[in-house]
Enzyme design. Sequence first.
Site, PDB file in Angstrom:
ATOM      1  N   GLY A  51      38.035  33.198  48.131  1.00 38.99           N
ATOM      2  CA  GLY A  51      36.668  33.650  48.307  1.00 38.99           C
ATOM      3  C   GLY A  51      36.011  34.156  47.043  1.00 38.99           C
ATOM      4  N   PHE A  98      40.212  42.011  49.672  1.00 33.92           N
ATOM      5  CA  PHE A  98      40.920  41.277  48.621  1.00 33.92           C
ATOM      6  C   PHE A  98      41.605  42.278  47.707  1.00 33.92           C
ATOM      7  CE2 PHE A  98      41.167  37.003  46.607  1.00 33.92           C
ATOM      8  CZ  PHE A  98      41.130  36.251  47.766  1.00 33.92           C
ATOM      9  N   GLN A 135      47.178  36.193  33.542  1.00 34.59           N
ATOM     10  CA  GLN A 135      47.426  36.676  34.904  1.00 34.59           C
ATOM     11  C   GLN A 135      48.461  35.844  35.650  1.00 34.59           C
ATOM     12  OE1 GLN A 135      44.320  36.560  38.307  1.00 34.59           O
ATOM     13  NE2 GLN A 135      44.723  38.704  37.901  1.00 34.59           N
ATOM     14  N   HIS A 170      49.878  35.242  39.378  1.00 30.20           N
ATOM     15  CA  HIS A 170      49.550  35.476  40.786  1.00 30.20           C
ATOM     16  C   HIS A 170      50.873  35.671  41.516  1.00 30.20           C
ATOM     17  CE1 HIS A 170      48.027  34.905  44.811  1.00 30.20           C
ATOM     18  NE2 HIS A 170      46.797  34.792  44.351  1.00 30.20           N
ATOM     19  N   LEU A 172      49.281  27.435  44.909  1.00 33.19           N
ATOM     20  CA  LEU A 172      48.882  28.786  45.283  1.00 33.19           C
ATOM     21  C   LEU A 172      48.883  28.994  46.789  1.00 33.19           C
ATOM     22  CD1 LEU A 172      47.470  31.486  44.303  1.00 33.19           C
ATOM     23  CD2 LEU A 172      45.353  30.373  44.956  1.00 33.19           C
ATOM     24  N   GLU A 222      45.620  34.804  48.139  1.00 34.21           N
ATOM     25  CA  GLU A 222      45.658  36.231  48.443  1.00 34.21           C
ATOM     26  C   GLU A 222      45.069  36.508  49.830  1.00 34.21           C
ATOM     27  OE1 GLU A 222      45.095  38.427  44.891  1.00 34.21           O
ATOM     28  OE2 GLU A 222      43.649  39.721  45.870  1.00 34.21           O
ATOM     29  N   ARG A 226      47.046  42.139  41.210  1.00 36.08           N
ATOM     30  CA  ARG A 226      48.025  41.084  40.962  1.00 36.08           C
ATOM     31  C   ARG A 226      49.038  41.440  39.888  1.00 36.08           C
ATOM     32  NH1 ARG A 226      43.689  36.099  41.283  1.00 36.08           N
ATOM     33  NH2 ARG A 226      43.500  36.204  43.538  1.00 36.08           N
ATOM     34  N   HIS A 283      48.249  32.067  36.694  1.00 38.40           N
ATOM     35  CA  HIS A 283      47.093  31.731  37.519  1.00 38.40           C
ATOM     36  C   HIS A 283      45.782  31.703  36.752  1.00 38.40           C
ATOM     37  CE1 HIS A 283      44.826  31.380  41.181  1.00 38.40           C
ATOM     38  NE2 HIS A 283      44.227  32.539  41.045  1.00 38.40           N
ATOM     39  N   ARG A 304      42.213  40.443  36.069  1.00 40.66           N
ATOM     40  CA  ARG A 304      41.087  40.083  36.940  1.00 40.66           C
ATOM     41  C   ARG A 304      41.405  40.402  38.397  1.00 40.66           C
ATOM     42  NH1 ARG A 304      39.612  35.514  40.201  1.00 40.66           N
ATOM     43  NH2 ARG A 304      41.472  34.339  39.618  1.00 40.66           N
ATOM     44  N   LEU A 305      40.426  40.903  39.112  1.00 41.33           N
ATOM     45  CA  LEU A 305      40.594  41.050  40.555  1.00 41.33           C
ATOM     46  C   LEU A 305      40.307  39.709  41.214  1.00 41.33           C
ATOM     47  CD1 LEU A 305      38.966  44.475  41.486  1.00 41.33           C
ATOM     48  CD2 LEU A 305      41.310  43.961  40.812  1.00 41.33           C
ATOM     49  N   GLY A 306      41.138  39.365  42.200  1.00 42.67           N
ATOM     50  CA  GLY A 306      40.928  38.129  42.945  1.00 42.67           C
ATOM     51  C   GLY A 306      39.526  38.120  43.527  1.00 42.67           C
TER      52      GLY A 306
HETATM   53  C1  LIG Z   1      44.501  27.318  42.975  1.00 50.00           C
HETATM   54  C2  LIG Z   1      43.428  28.270  42.529  1.00 50.00           C
HETATM   55  C3  LIG Z   1      42.772  29.064  43.452  1.00 50.00           C
HETATM   56  C4  LIG Z   1      41.774  29.952  43.025  1.00 50.00           C
HETATM   57  N1  LIG Z   1      41.151  30.725  43.966  1.00 50.00           N
HETATM   58  C5  LIG Z   1      40.138  31.538  43.586  1.00 50.00           C
HETATM   59  C6  LIG Z   1      39.410  32.293  44.548  1.00 50.00           C
HETATM   60  O1  LIG Z   1      39.645  32.217  45.762  1.00 50.00           O
HETATM   61  N2  LIG Z   1      38.423  33.098  44.101  1.00 50.00           N
HETATM   62  C7  LIG Z   1      38.103  33.220  42.785  1.00 50.00           C
HETATM   63  O2  LIG Z   1      37.187  33.969  42.444  1.00 50.00           O
HETATM   64  N3  LIG Z   1      38.779  32.491  41.844  1.00 50.00           N
HETATM   65  C8  LIG Z   1      39.778  31.667  42.222  1.00 50.00           C
HETATM   66  N4  LIG Z   1      40.448  30.938  41.271  1.00 50.00           N
HETATM   67  C9  LIG Z   1      39.976  30.955  39.884  1.00 50.00           C
HETATM   68  C10 LIG Z   1      38.749  30.065  39.731  1.00 50.00           C
HETATM   69  O3  LIG Z   1      38.786  29.032  40.678  1.00 50.00           O
HETATM   70  C11 LIG Z   1      38.645  29.454  38.339  1.00 50.00           C
HETATM   71  O4  LIG Z   1      38.727  30.466  37.379  1.00 50.00           O
HETATM   72  C12 LIG Z   1      37.327  28.724  38.185  1.00 50.00           C
HETATM   73  O5  LIG Z   1      37.129  27.802  39.230  1.00 50.00           O
HETATM   74  C13 LIG Z   1      37.182  28.027  36.850  1.00 50.00           C
HETATM   75  O6  LIG Z   1      35.954  27.324  36.868  1.00 50.00           O
HETATM   76  P1  LIG Z   1      35.340  26.694  35.539  1.00 50.00           P
HETATM   77  O7  LIG Z   1      34.024  26.099  35.910  1.00 50.00           O
HETATM   78  O8  LIG Z   1      35.357  27.710  34.471  1.00 50.00           O
HETATM   79  O9  LIG Z   1      36.354  25.556  35.130  1.00 50.00           O
HETATM   80  P2  LIG Z   1      37.005  24.337  35.962  1.00 50.00           P
HETATM   81  O10 LIG Z   1      36.584  24.287  37.370  1.00 50.00           O
HETATM   82  O11 LIG Z   1      38.445  24.366  35.647  1.00 50.00           O
HETATM   83  O12 LIG Z   1      36.321  23.074  35.266  1.00 50.00           O
HETATM   84  C14 LIG Z   1      36.607  22.716  33.931  1.00 50.00           C
HETATM   85  C15 LIG Z   1      35.820  21.477  33.585  1.00 50.00           C
HETATM   86  O13 LIG Z   1      35.944  21.219  32.194  1.00 50.00           O
HETATM   87  C16 LIG Z   1      36.185  19.844  31.984  1.00 50.00           C
HETATM   88  N5  LIG Z   1      36.907  19.717  30.700  1.00 50.00           N
HETATM   89  C17 LIG Z   1      37.946  20.471  30.259  1.00 50.00           C
HETATM   90  N6  LIG Z   1      38.320  20.054  29.020  1.00 50.00           N
HETATM   91  C18 LIG Z   1      37.496  19.030  28.687  1.00 50.00           C
HETATM   92  C19 LIG Z   1      37.390  18.178  27.544  1.00 50.00           C
HETATM   93  N7  LIG Z   1      38.211  18.302  26.488  1.00 50.00           N
HETATM   94  N8  LIG Z   1      36.437  17.223  27.554  1.00 50.00           N
HETATM   95  C20 LIG Z   1      35.611  17.071  28.618  1.00 50.00           C
HETATM   96  N9  LIG Z   1      35.678  17.854  29.720  1.00 50.00           N
HETATM   97  C21 LIG Z   1      36.602  18.810  29.745  1.00 50.00           C
HETATM   98  C22 LIG Z   1      36.963  19.393  33.198  1.00 50.00           C
HETATM   99  O14 LIG Z   1      36.802  18.008  33.404  1.00 50.00           O
HETATM  100  C23 LIG Z   1      36.281  20.214  34.305  1.00 50.00           C
HETATM  101  O15 LIG Z   1      35.138  19.540  34.779  1.00 50.00           O
HETATM  102  C24 LIG Z   1      41.446  30.055  41.664  1.00 50.00           C
HETATM  103  C25 LIG Z   1      42.100  29.256  40.741  1.00 50.00           C
HETATM  104  C26 LIG Z   1      43.095  28.383  41.161  1.00 50.00           C
HETATM  105  C27 LIG Z   1      43.812  27.585  40.118  1.00 50.00           C
END
Ligand SMILES: Cc1cc2nc3c(=O)[nH]c(=O)nc-3n(C[C@H](O)[C@H](O)[C@H](O)COP(=O)(O)OP(=O)(O)OC[C@H]3O[C@@H](n4cnc5c(N)ncnc54)[C@H](O)[C@@H]3O)c2cc1C
Length: 581
Positions: free
Chosen positions: A51, A116, A230, A232, A242, A245, A285, A353, A388-390
């Site tokens: 969430g 959370f 971090q 998890h 995963l 949480e 965490r 994580h 970071r907090l979830g």
């Molecule tokens: C399994 C899981 C569950 C999670 N659950 C939660 C949750 O419930 N709540 C919460 O708050 N957070 C959660 N998190 C953390 C959170 O989801 C992530 O921190 C967040 O989604 C990251 O988003 P972002 O847009 O920064 O990057 P990402 O969504 O990782 O996107 C990165 C983008 O960069 C692009 N990219 C990377 N390198 C290159 C390159 N060299 N050239 C071109 N494109 C590139 C990729 O193609 C991708 O489109 C979770 C994380 C995981 C792994």
Amino acid sequence: MTLSHDVLIVGGGGAGLRAAIAVVEDDPRLTVAIVSKVYPMRSHTVSAEGGAAAVIRPDDSLDEHAYDTISGGDWLCAQDAVEVFVKEAPEELLRLEHWGCPWSREPDGRVAVRPFGGMKRMRTWFAADKTGFHLLHTLFQTSLRYERIARYDEWYVTKLLVDDGRVAGVVAVELMSGRIEAITAKAVILCTGGCGQIYPFTTNAAIKTGDGMGLAYRAGAPLKDMEFVQYHPTGLPFTGILITEAARAEGGWLINKDGYRYLQDYDLGTPSPTPVLRSMELGPRDRLSQAFVKEVEKGRTVDTPYGPIVHLDLRHLRETVIDARLPFVRELCRSYENIDPVRELIPVRPVVHYMMGGVHTDIYGATPLEGLFAAGEVACVSINGANRLGSNSLPELLVFGARAGVAAASFASGAQDLAIRPAVRAQVEDERRRLERDLLQRDGGKEPISAIREEMRATMEEGAGIYRSGSSLAKAADRLRVLQERFRSVRLEDRSRTFNTELLAALELSFMLDVAETIVHCALLREESRGAHQRVDFPARDDHRFLANSLVYRDADGSRRVEYPPVTITRWPPGERVYGR
Ligand SMILES: Cc1cc2nc3c(=O)[nH]c(=O)nc-3n(C[C@H](O)[C@H](O)[C@H](O)COP(=O)(O)OP(=O)(O)OC[C@H]3O[C@@H](n4cnc5c(N)ncnc54)[C@H](O)[C@@H]3O)c2cc1C
């Protein structure tokens, strides 16, 4: 051919899509493009389960969300950024609702919230346990409304172009054809996500290889607080998948090999035994992952071929609750462990994580390198401090993705058109040569990519894991130096241009090695324990020396330099972290 846009966004996850929408909504004259190494809907954001936190209930307040975030982050958070974050998070989540995000509801129609870890009030909005999927889908479909958002899907960015101290675009490889192109822009926003793949057990998708951190660092922008990694507490052993949480938020228990809820034996800063039992599985965490290591040392974990584990017990929640609130958890357990959590215990262990650290930005997403912005997990603004907090990351993508978009738009609209100057042209040619000749056409490399990658991961887990020491980190630094050396003679056998995943793996490994070095270096210099950074040789938090963020720079000669600007404190002076009240 020169490909050119006003604002170029690297990354099509939550942060990148939100930033793109902000640019087009902010200035109708600007052109914007998203480059992504995977189709946007495959970005890691899609896999977020639990969430997104934002104050919505009358018994909650922005100050309480801010305080939970800051104390959870062990007072390393930039408090001005946290204040902006908690204020804008509810606005962003409501906006997402208007764009079509199906938030789960209470029977009376209000948006449902769940507790959370480390959050003392219920403020985590969710869409069952597939929140990231719905959030990303909503952003993606909204972005499709704008023809001005161009996309380069399955293009891989290898280098930032810098002209006279200012970012001028990128070099990227189109994966389908192998063609290498410069894409110029007046402003670039990095939204490339984290780098869990540096470690052997991680919840992170295979694409999370720290590319953006490496790109910025190589271009001279500093990385902040890289030592804070971090873990998890509940990943599946072996795959690292995963178990959200939310499973503990709904009432799941963590038990050791004797069936005992071991967290009651640990200091989570809790004042009395009654709230301990209620809240201990929802401790932060870092503390939960540290308690796991202590259980291993006491011999109270279960040995498996994939290392020691404990169990997550959901059986008392019953099938109806599991199916209504945690359907994805049940699906994952059935598919990957062949167990049904309605009747069986789930084996879990701490897995890497999230990166608290990243590219240093201000509250507008701007980095010290002119024209370069960053948002999302790749960035460190920092609202997450030392832990970071979830459920704070998803709203962070929205709040700071939008802010970076607006700031980049305003920068680009005031900037001159960038004719591609000889210095930039030379950088493009150098990069082309490096990719073509040094990697694709080179003969005689003897080091397999996988061997270097596996050694890097083992080195990080052993040297810079949940607990670290001066000697473990110094050893890790030495081993990484050797691996960097070995990488120079990495072996590539695939010479084809079409979807050359071997070339991609080599480029990703090279970024990971650079990022791993910054983690180890900063961890070695931080002689204290704070949040996710626990030094057995310096077990206490040391506000006198280290109430400061670390900023690591790569100088022109390749050497590292670390600075320690003080943490921004607005209203909450450092205190003890207390949970369970
Ligand atoms: C399994 C899981 C569950 C999670 N659950 C939660 C949750 O419930 N709540 C919460 O708050 N957070 C959660 N998190 C953390 C959170 O989801 C992530 O921190 C967040 O989604 C990251 O988003 P972002 O847009 O920064 O990057 P990402 O969504 O990782 O996107 C990165 C983008 O960069 C692009 N990219 C990377 N390198 C290159 C390159 N060299 N050239 C071109 N494109 C590139 C990729 O193609 C991708 O489109 C979770 C994380 C995981 C792994």
